[in-house]
Structures are given as C-alpha cells and as structure tokens.
Design an enzyme around this catalytic site. Structure first.
Site, PDB file in Angstrom:
ATOM      1  CG  ASP A  44      -1.811   1.245   1.244  1.00 46.90           C
ATOM      2  OD1 ASP A  44      -1.470   2.239   1.908  1.00 46.90           O
ATOM      3  OD2 ASP A  44      -2.853   1.202   0.543  1.00 46.90           O
ATOM      4  CE1 TYR A  49       0.337   7.852   2.460  1.00 47.62           C
ATOM      5  CE2 TYR A  49       0.840   5.583   1.872  1.00 47.62           C
ATOM      6  CZ  TYR A  49      -0.009   6.517   2.418  1.00 47.62           C
ATOM      7  OH  TYR A  49      -1.234   6.117   2.930  1.00 47.62           O
ATOM      8  CE  LYS A  74      -3.794   4.701   0.462  1.00 46.96           C
ATOM      9  NZ  LYS A  74      -2.351   4.446   0.757  1.00 46.96           N
ATOM     10  CG  HIS A 107      -4.637   9.668   0.069  1.00 47.65           C
ATOM     11  ND1 HIS A 107      -3.263   9.708  -0.115  1.00 47.65           N
ATOM     12  CD2 HIS A 107      -4.824   9.210   1.326  1.00 47.65           C
ATOM     13  CE1 HIS A 107      -2.664   9.301   0.988  1.00 47.65           C
ATOM     14  NE2 HIS A 107      -3.568   8.990   1.872  1.00 47.65           N
TER      15      HIS A 107
HETATM   16  N1  LIG Z   1      -5.509   6.031   3.421  1.00 45.64           N
HETATM   17  C1  LIG Z   1      -5.064   6.801   4.394  1.00 45.64           C
HETATM   18  O1  LIG Z   1      -5.505   7.948   4.603  1.00 45.64           O
HETATM   19  C2  LIG Z   1      -4.025   6.270   5.305  1.00 45.64           C
HETATM   20  C3  LIG Z   1      -3.338   5.119   4.952  1.00 45.64           C
HETATM   21  N2  LIG Z   1      -2.371   4.592   5.783  1.00 45.64           N
HETATM   22  C4  LIG Z   1      -1.738   3.320   5.370  1.00 45.64           C
HETATM   23  O2  LIG Z   1      -1.781   2.420   6.490  1.00 45.64           O
HETATM   24  C5  LIG Z   1      -0.448   1.958   6.738  1.00 45.64           C
HETATM   25  C6  LIG Z   1      -0.267   1.534   8.188  1.00 45.64           C
HETATM   26  O3  LIG Z   1      -0.597   2.567   9.032  1.00 45.64           O
HETATM   27  P1  LIG Z   1       0.539   3.367   9.856  1.00 45.64           P
HETATM   28  O4  LIG Z   1      -0.078   4.694  10.187  1.00 45.64           O
HETATM   29  O5  LIG Z   1       1.807   3.315   9.125  1.00 45.64           O
HETATM   30  O6  LIG Z   1       0.724   2.641  11.231  1.00 45.64           O
HETATM   31  P2  LIG Z   1       0.493   1.177  11.851  1.00 45.64           P
HETATM   32  O7  LIG Z   1      -0.724   1.164  12.645  1.00 45.64           O
HETATM   33  O8  LIG Z   1       0.669   0.152  10.779  1.00 45.64           O
HETATM   34  O9  LIG Z   1       1.743   1.123  12.858  1.00 45.64           O
HETATM   35  C7  LIG Z   1       3.030   1.214  12.351  1.00 45.64           C
HETATM   36  C8  LIG Z   1       3.976   1.317  13.533  1.00 45.64           C
HETATM   37  O10 LIG Z   1       3.845   0.133  14.313  1.00 45.64           O
HETATM   38  C9  LIG Z   1       5.103  -0.499  14.475  1.00 45.64           C
HETATM   39  N3  LIG Z   1       4.866  -1.935  14.387  1.00 45.64           N
HETATM   40  C10 LIG Z   1       4.629  -2.664  13.264  1.00 45.64           C
HETATM   41  N4  LIG Z   1       4.430  -3.940  13.568  1.00 45.64           N
HETATM   42  C11 LIG Z   1       4.533  -4.035  14.919  1.00 45.64           C
HETATM   43  C12 LIG Z   1       4.430  -5.110  15.846  1.00 45.64           C
HETATM   44  N5  LIG Z   1       4.161  -6.357  15.433  1.00 45.64           N
HETATM   45  N6  LIG Z   1       4.601  -4.848  17.158  1.00 45.64           N
HETATM   46  C13 LIG Z   1       4.860  -3.598  17.577  1.00 45.64           C
HETATM   47  N7  LIG Z   1       4.962  -2.513  16.757  1.00 45.64           N
HETATM   48  C14 LIG Z   1       4.806  -2.756  15.447  1.00 45.64           C
HETATM   49  C15 LIG Z   1       5.978   0.027  13.365  1.00 45.64           C
HETATM   50  O11 LIG Z   1       7.323   0.104  13.799  1.00 45.64           O
HETATM   51  P3  LIG Z   1       8.466  -0.764  13.000  1.00 45.64           P
HETATM   52  O12 LIG Z   1       8.477  -0.235  11.605  1.00 45.64           O
HETATM   53  O13 LIG Z   1       9.688  -0.444  13.778  1.00 45.64           O
HETATM   54  O14 LIG Z   1       8.043  -2.209  13.084  1.00 45.64           O
HETATM   55  C16 LIG Z   1       5.418   1.424  13.137  1.00 45.64           C
HETATM   56  O15 LIG Z   1       6.030   2.342  14.012  1.00 45.64           O
HETATM   57  C17 LIG Z   1       0.398   3.137   6.303  1.00 45.64           C
HETATM   58  O16 LIG Z   1       1.755   2.801   6.186  1.00 45.64           O
HETATM   59  C18 LIG Z   1      -0.276   3.521   4.994  1.00 45.64           C
HETATM   60  O17 LIG Z   1       0.147   2.631   3.985  1.00 45.64           O
HETATM   61  C19 LIG Z   1      -2.054   5.202   6.982  1.00 45.64           C
HETATM   62  C20 LIG Z   1      -2.698   6.361   7.360  1.00 45.64           C
HETATM   63  C21 LIG Z   1      -3.731   6.984   6.552  1.00 45.64           C
HETATM   64  O1  LIG Z   2      -0.807   8.345   5.680  1.00 44.50           O
HETATM   65  C1  LIG Z   2      -1.790   8.682   4.990  1.00 44.50           C
HETATM   66  O2  LIG Z   2      -2.258   8.064   4.024  1.00 44.50           O
HETATM   67  C2  LIG Z   2      -2.485   9.939   5.350  1.00 44.50           C
HETATM   68  O3  LIG Z   2      -3.529  10.268   4.842  1.00 44.50           O
HETATM   69  C3  LIG Z   2      -1.838  10.756   6.422  1.00 44.50           C
HETATM   70  O4  LIG Z   2      -2.423  12.010   6.586  1.00 44.50           O
HETATM   71  C4  LIG Z   2      -2.030  10.005   7.717  1.00 44.50           C
HETATM   72  O5  LIG Z   2      -3.374  10.066   8.053  1.00 44.50           O
HETATM   73  C5  LIG Z   2      -1.140  10.617   8.710  1.00 44.50           C
HETATM   74  O6  LIG Z   2       0.015  10.730   8.445  1.00 44.50           O
HETATM   75  C6  LIG Z   2      -1.776  11.090   9.965  1.00 44.50           C
HETATM   76  O7  LIG Z   2      -0.854  11.826  10.685  1.00 44.50           O
END
Ligand SMILES: NC(=O)C1=CN([C@@H]2O[C@H](COP(=O)(O)OP(=O)(O)OC[C@H]3O[C@@H](n4cnc5c(N)ncnc54)[C@H](OP(=O)(O)O)[C@@H]3O)[C@@H](O)[C@H]2O)C=CC1
Ligand SMILES: O=C(O)C(=O)[C@@H](O)[C@H](O)C(=O)CO
Length: 275
Positions: A44, A49, A74, A107
């Site tokens: 994803d 990003y 997105k 997005h």
């Molecule tokens: N459509 C949208 O608007 C949005 C989409 N997204 C998508 O969702 C994805 C995931 O969400 P995101 O906000 O990154 O955060 P997550 O909820 O996936 O959490 C990520 C964090 O958790 C840690 N982590 C991962 N696995 C574990 C584990 N098993 N135990 C403990 N800690 C863990 C990672 O650290 P480490 O890397 O050190 O493991 C990282 O710091 C994003 O990367 C993006 O692709 C996110 C926000 C908004």
């Molecule tokens: O990560 C994404 O896809 C977003 O839309 C960001 O805005 C995300 O929600 C974020 O970074 C929140 O702080």
C-alpha cells in the site's frame, strides 16, 4: 500463501498488506524487498507518501513475478478532477516503473473541494483502458459513498479507512458489507499509540502465546477487514503476517472492540483536507 478476499470486480485481494508511510531515513526499497521475501503480496503506497519509487525498485528486483504482487496507490487531494486524476495515475505509473496499477484509490474525499465525482469518473475510464485493475476510495463516509454510486452507478471495490480497536467503525463496516465494498484498515496497529499495551490485547496475547501486534491484526481479520500494517523491521513484518494459526474468542473480540474511544488524530473525512 496469504488468504484472499474477492473484490466486487473479481480480483483476489490478499487479506493483509504492507503499509509504506515512511519513517525518518527509511530505505523503502529495502523494507519492501524484505516484505516480499516474507510473503507479502499486497503493498500500500500513495503518490503523497513519496515511497512509490522505492516500492517500484523492490518489485522490479524481486524474484516474485509482477503479476503476483498487488500494488495500491492513491490520488492526492491536489489532483482531484478528471484530467488531474489521470495525470496522477500516469505519475504513479512512472514512479512505480510499472505499466498498470492494481488498485487505485481516491486518498481523501475533500467534500469542500467537491470534485471527487469527476475524479471517480476518470478512474472508471482508467479501469476501462486497462491502466488500473481495481478502483476504490479511502476515507469515504457512507454519505460520500451513496453520492458516488448514485451519480456514477459504479461501486468502489475498496474503502480504506482509519480502523483499529480504538476506532472499530462498526456502522461503516456494516455499510461496506451491505454494498459489496471491502474494508481496508489504515493505521491498524494504532501507529505510535499505546494500543498494543491495552489490557485486553495483552491478555489475549498471553492466552494465545502470540504478540500484541498479532492479536490486533487477528482482530482485523476476524472483523472481515484487510489490515495494512507498516513495519520496517523484517522480524515484525514476518510476525504480522503470521496471524492465521490462532483464533480470538468472541469474548476477546468484544473486549478488544470495547477499547473504542475515537480517531487517533481526529481526521474526520467530512472536514479534514489533505492535498
Ligand atoms: N488512506 C489513508 O488515509 C491512510 C493510509 N495509511 C496506510 O496504512 C499503513 C499503516 O498505518 P501506519 O499509520 O503506518 O501505522 P500502523 O498502525 O501500521 O503502525 C506502524 C507502527 O507500528 C510499528 N509496528 C509494526 N508492527 C509491529 C508489531 N508487530 N509490534 C509492535 N509494533 C509494530 C511500526 O514500527 P516498525 O516499523 O519499527 O516495526 C510502526 O512504528 C500506512 O503505512 C499507509 O500505507 C495510513 C494512514 C492513513
Ligand atoms: O498516511 C496517509 O495516508 C495519510 O492520509 C496521512 O495524513 C495520515 O493520516 C497521517 O500521516 C496522519 O498523521
């Protein structure tokens, strides 16, 4: 082999994927390379990003055939509109170095800009042209979805939403189920919050002999959602994928969903704008 769910266009979508919101100084190509080696087949990303090039390099270098990897990207708020959306898709294709996108999402709806219908019309045409395999949305509410379908008659295959035990979104998930839309979970682990230390999560982890992250991701799977955990750590990537050998009890599911307290960053799609 990760189980799949069938989208309303017939596409088999893996039920868990890798998120790619980048950490400071992260080598995204290395992160995705490790993930592909561990068995991830859904990646994803988003134009916004700035991780598409790294994703593309990892896919190109991988021994996994391109056709076995599903890449989601997105369209950002700054590129809403018919022509702009097509420009966004072309830029993503170039950034990724691929000749088709597996899943293209809007997005954020940006209802105050009020141009997501034209953006959707462009995506419908991109799908007809074969540039994009599946089309969906992200952060859409039921009202946004109702309008999209009433004005275009095309139902999104996916709505990617903020979803984790602090924000279970039961009503929107029910709407998705009624309308044949697959729910994807963003920030499924509650990125950086104290979710993983919550007592119901810790207790379930101890009971099943797994990690707290595995419990939370299993919770998503048992809700019928597709979580997109982000991890740059190869061991945690593997751990996050290893969630199909145990099952949370009904009581554990209820207790974890009982952690509900709301959005982590207050990003209400009716008013939050991101360009
Ligand atoms: N459509 C949208 O608007 C949005 C989409 N997204 C998508 O969702 C994805 C995931 O969400 P995101 O906000 O990154 O955060 P997550 O909820 O996936 O959490 C990520 C964090 O958790 C840690 N982590 C991962 N696995 C574990 C584990 N098993 N135990 C403990 N800690 C863990 C990672 O650290 P480490 O890397 O050190 O493991 C990282 O710091 C994003 O990367 C993006 O692709 C996110 C926000 C908004
Ligand atoms: O990560 C994404 O896809 C977003 O839309 C960001 O805005 C995300 O929600 C974020 O970074 C929140 O702080």
């Amino acid at each position: 082999m990760t189980p799949t769910v069938t989208l309303n266009d017939g596409t088999a979508l893996p039920v868990i994927g890798l998120g790619t919101v980048q950490s400071e100084g992260e080598d995204m190509a290395a992160t995705v390379t490790a993930a592909l080696s561990s068995g991830y087949r859904l990646i994803d990303t988003a134009l916004r990003y700035e991780t598409e090039p790294g994703v593309g390099r990892a896919v190109a270098a991988s021994s996994v055939p391109r056709e076995d990897i599903l890449i989601t990207t997105k369209i950002p708020g700054r590129l809403h509109g018919y022509d702009e959306a097509k420009e966004s898709a072309r830029t993503s294709l170039d950034n990724l170095g691929v000749d088709y996108i597996d899943l293209l999402l809007i997005h954020w709806p940006l209802p105050k800009v009020d141009n997501y219908i034209d953006t959707w019309r462009a995506m419908i045409d991109l799908q007809k042209e074969g540039v994009v395999r599946s089309i969906g949305v992200s952060n859409f509410t039921a009202a946004h979805l109702d309008r999209l379908v009433s004005e275009t008659s095309v139902v999104p295959s996916v709505n990617q939403i903020e979803l984790h035990p602090y924000f279970p979104q039961a009503d929107l998930r029910a709407y998705h189920a009624e309308h044949g839309i697959v729910t994807e979970s963003w920030s499924p682990l509650g990125r950086g919050s104290e979710l993983l230390t919550a007592p119901p999560v810790a207790e379930a982890a101890a009971a099943h002999g797994v990690s707290e992250g595995q419990v939370v991701l299993r919770w998503h799977i048992q809700l019928g959602a597709v979580p997109l955990p982000k991890s740059s750590n190869p061991d945690r990537q593997k751990q996050n994928l290893d969630i199909f050998g145990f099952e949370l009890t009904d009581d554990e599911m209820v207790a974890i969903s009982g952690l509900e307290r709301g959005r982590i960053w207050g990003q209400d799609p009716d008013v939050y704008e991101e360009f």
